[in-house]
Design a protein around this motif. Structure first.
Motif, mmCIF file in Angstrom:
data_model
loop_
_atom_site.group_PDB
_atom_site.id
_atom_site.type_symbol
_atom_site.label_atom_id
_atom_site.label_comp_id
_atom_site.label_asym_id
_atom_site.label_seq_id
_atom_site.Cartn_x
_atom_site.Cartn_y
_atom_site.Cartn_z
ATOM 1 N N UNK A 1 0.809 -1.217 0.000
ATOM 2 C CA UNK A 1 0.000 0.000 0.000
ATOM 3 C C UNK A 1 0.845 1.272 0.000
ATOM 4 N N UNK A 2 2.119 1.115 0.194
ATOM 5 C CA UNK A 2 3.006 2.270 0.305
ATOM 6 C C UNK A 2 3.981 2.328 -0.857
ATOM 7 N N UNK A 3 4.561 3.502 -1.029
ATOM 8 C CA UNK A 3 5.680 3.667 -1.951
ATOM 9 C C UNK A 3 6.814 4.301 -1.185
ATOM 10 N N UNK B 1 11.527 -2.660 -0.291
ATOM 11 C CA UNK B 1 12.468 -1.595 -0.680
ATOM 12 C C UNK B 1 12.751 -0.691 0.511
ATOM 13 N N UNK B 2 11.720 -0.388 1.296
ATOM 14 C CA UNK B 2 11.886 0.419 2.501
ATOM 15 C C UNK B 2 12.815 -0.297 3.483
ATOM 16 N N UNK C 1 7.078 -0.705 9.726
ATOM 17 C CA UNK C 1 6.458 -0.383 8.441
ATOM 18 C C UNK C 1 5.559 -1.518 7.973
ATOM 19 N N UNK C 2 6.038 -2.758 8.096
ATOM 20 C CA UNK C 2 5.259 -3.919 7.654
ATOM 21 C C UNK C 2 3.966 -4.039 8.451
ATOM 22 N N UNK D 1 0.187 5.607 0.587
ATOM 23 C CA UNK D 1 0.934 6.810 0.935
ATOM 24 C C UNK D 1 2.395 6.654 0.525
ATOM 25 N N UNK D 2 3.086 7.787 0.451
ATOM 26 C CA UNK D 2 4.536 7.798 0.258
ATOM 27 C C UNK D 2 5.160 7.770 1.644
ATOM 28 N N UNK D 3 6.079 6.859 1.857
ATOM 29 C CA UNK D 3 6.713 6.706 3.162
ATOM 30 C C UNK D 3 8.166 6.338 2.941
#
Length: 109
Positions: free
Chosen positions: A41-43, A48-49, A69-70, A80-82
């Motif tokens: 749900x995130x970018x 990658x994060x 984050x997970x 969202x961008x995170x």
């Protein structure tokens, strides 16, 4: 005082756990992640994060950031961008082409 080459070698040895985490995440992104497809749900994606967090902050702190984050990534989360936050102080590190982290200690001159 230790020579720069000795300090760089000791620094690279201390980076082994971080690079083991990086290797695991690179393997996950290459083998497992494509099976699931585009579900995050995130970018950037959670993997990658996590990879960047471990590269920048190390295995323990970066791993903790990735785990947090997970846990936020679920079907009801708002997309969202995170991005991984920038470190408050720069580290003497650089990333190789493959994504591993090595010492960037320079000789004092």
């Amino acid at each position: 005082m230790l020579s720069t080459n000795v300090r760089r070698t000791v620094h690279n040895v201390a980076l082994v756990p971080r690079n083991l985490g990086v290797a695991f995440l690179l393997l996950y992104r290459k083998v497992i992640s494509p099976i699931y497809g585009d579900v995050c749900r995130y970018y950037p994606t959670c993997s990658a994060y996590g990879l960047e967090a471990v590269q920048v902050y190390g295995l323990v702190r970066g791993g903790w950031m990735a785990l947090r984050r997970i846990t936020r990534c679920h079907p009801w989360a708002k997309p969202d961008f995170d991005h991984v936050p920038e470190p408050k102080r720069p580290y003497a590190l650089r990333r190789t082409k493959l994504g591993f982290v090595v010492s960037d200690l320079q000789a004092k001159g």
